[in-house]
Enzyme design. Structure first.
Site, PDB file in Angstrom:
ATOM      1  N   LYS A  35       0.837  -1.202   0.000  1.00 13.32           N
ATOM      2  CA  LYS A  35       0.000   0.000   0.000  1.00 13.32           C
ATOM      3  C   LYS A  35       0.872   1.252   0.000  1.00 13.32           C
ATOM      4  CE  LYS A  35      -0.445   0.010   5.045  1.00 13.32           C
ATOM      5  NZ  LYS A  35      -1.356   0.084   6.191  1.00 13.32           N
ATOM      6  N   TYR A 244      16.426  30.568   6.470  1.00 17.89           N
ATOM      7  CA  TYR A 244      15.305  31.309   7.065  1.00 17.89           C
ATOM      8  C   TYR A 244      15.474  31.469   8.568  1.00 17.89           C
ATOM      9  CZ  TYR A 244      12.367  30.937   2.863  1.00 17.89           C
ATOM     10  OH  TYR A 244      11.840  31.048   1.605  1.00 17.89           O
TER      11      TYR A 244
END
Length: 346
Positions: A35, A244
């Site tokens: 999956k 940042y």
């Protein structure tokens, strides 16, 4: 080229599946859970490799995933859908010859009405309170459902990654009670359940994350390798900040490499301060914040700056990154981004 390279070692994947298969008796079938796009590694190629290793039954989460796996495997292999038969699924289930694991009386009625001759399985709730028929609903439906000939009856453990958790034994006893007298194959154990021992194996096990190199299978071989391309380097002086928020400030003359990857590629922002990359054998720490598309790395100590810095490797695996991010290896694997150029070896 500014695309990160995700290399998948199919030989290691097969070896991990065989190692988990060997932990149960010869009359216990080992399936394969593919999956979430094969836990982020590419369900078609992963499923093909596991079929070569010996897997004959596969599990996906949704019918659409099952269609992709069927197209890769062709006819013959059984592909089971954990999510069952949802509204609107009949056409895909029929087209791809999928086996829905029916989770409720409503799903059972829907499936038997829409595809009366089609295969199905049953999922029971043994205490996790997530998917599956609760004991009262199963008691009411059991005789009818078993007479219709399910392929499999299964449940799922909530705490299998904690071997001493009392919930494991509680669910085992609940499941045993619910399947007493059932003559079709039964399944309770995924990777963690396999490691709990033979009491949990029943007739079918469902290896998942352990096949892909993750815990709780501590002996797994690494399967995923990730290399990040260096697109620029620069010198920074003591006192200069990088990235940042000015969260990292150089304390020495430093060489900073900017690599093309970021949180858009599944490299979670929170993992930055504790995570290394590697230039050959030399550890090179991530500095500053991980941004959407870019990561900055201190490569001052590297003998030379390579074209790629290694993030996932034999020294630092998915569970190391998970620990740095305060999460689990499953999330790291399934978050590996679509922008990576995937390469398969083995």
């Amino acid at each position: 080229m500014t695309t990160s390279r995700l290399s998948i070692d199919l030989d290691a994947l097969k070896a991990n599946w065989r190692a988990l298969d060997a932990k149960s008796a010869a009359d216990v079938e080992s399936s394969a859970v593919v999956k979430a796009n094969g836990y982020g590694l590419g369900a078609p190629r992963v499923a093909q490799a596991l079929a070569e290793a010996g897997a004959r039954r596969f599990f996906v989460a949704a019918a659409e995933e099952g269609l992709a796996v069927r197209q890769a495997l062709g006819p013959g292999a059984q592909i089971c859908v954990f999510g069952g038969h949802g509204k609107g699924d009949a056409a895909i289930l029929e087209q791809a010859d999928l086996v829905p694991m029916l989770n409720s009386v409503e799903q059972y009625r829907r499936h038997r009405q829409a595809l009366p001759g089609a295969a199905f399985g049953i999922q029971l709730d043994s205490g996790m309170n997530r998917l599956g028929l609760e004991p009262a609903d199963w008691a009411a439906l059991r005789d009818e459902a078993l007479a219709a000939g399910p392929e499999l009856v299964m449940s799922h453990l909530a705490c299998a990654d904690e071997p001493d958790h009392p919930m494991n034994r509680q669910q085992l006893e609940a499941f045993r009670s619910m399947v007493a007298g059932v003559e079709v194959p039964c399944s309770l154990a995924a990777t963690g359940g396999i490691l709990l021992g033979a009491d949990y194996h029943f007739q079918l096990t469902r290896p998942g994350c352990g096949m892909y190199g993750g815990l709780p299978f501590a002996d797994a071989q690494p399967v995923a390798y990730l290399d990040l391309p260096v697109i620029q380097t620069r010198r920074v002086e003591p006192g200069e900040a990088v990235g940042y928020g000015n969260t990292w400030v150089a304390e020495r003359p430093s060489l900073i490499a900017t690599v093309a990857a970021g949180y858009a590629d599944g490299l979670h922002r929170i993992m930055g301060p504790k995570t290394l990359t590697y230039a050959g054998e030399t550890p090179c720490p991530i500095v500053g914040r991980i941004s959407m598309d870019l990561i900055t790395v201190d490569v001052t100590d590297a003998a030379e700056v390579p074209d790629y810095l290694s993030l996932l490797n034999d020294k630092q695996g998915v569970d190391d990154l998970a620990e740095n991010a305060g999460t689990i290896g499953y999330e790291i694997l399934t978050s590996l981004g679509a922008r990576y150029a995937r390469h398969y070896r083995g």
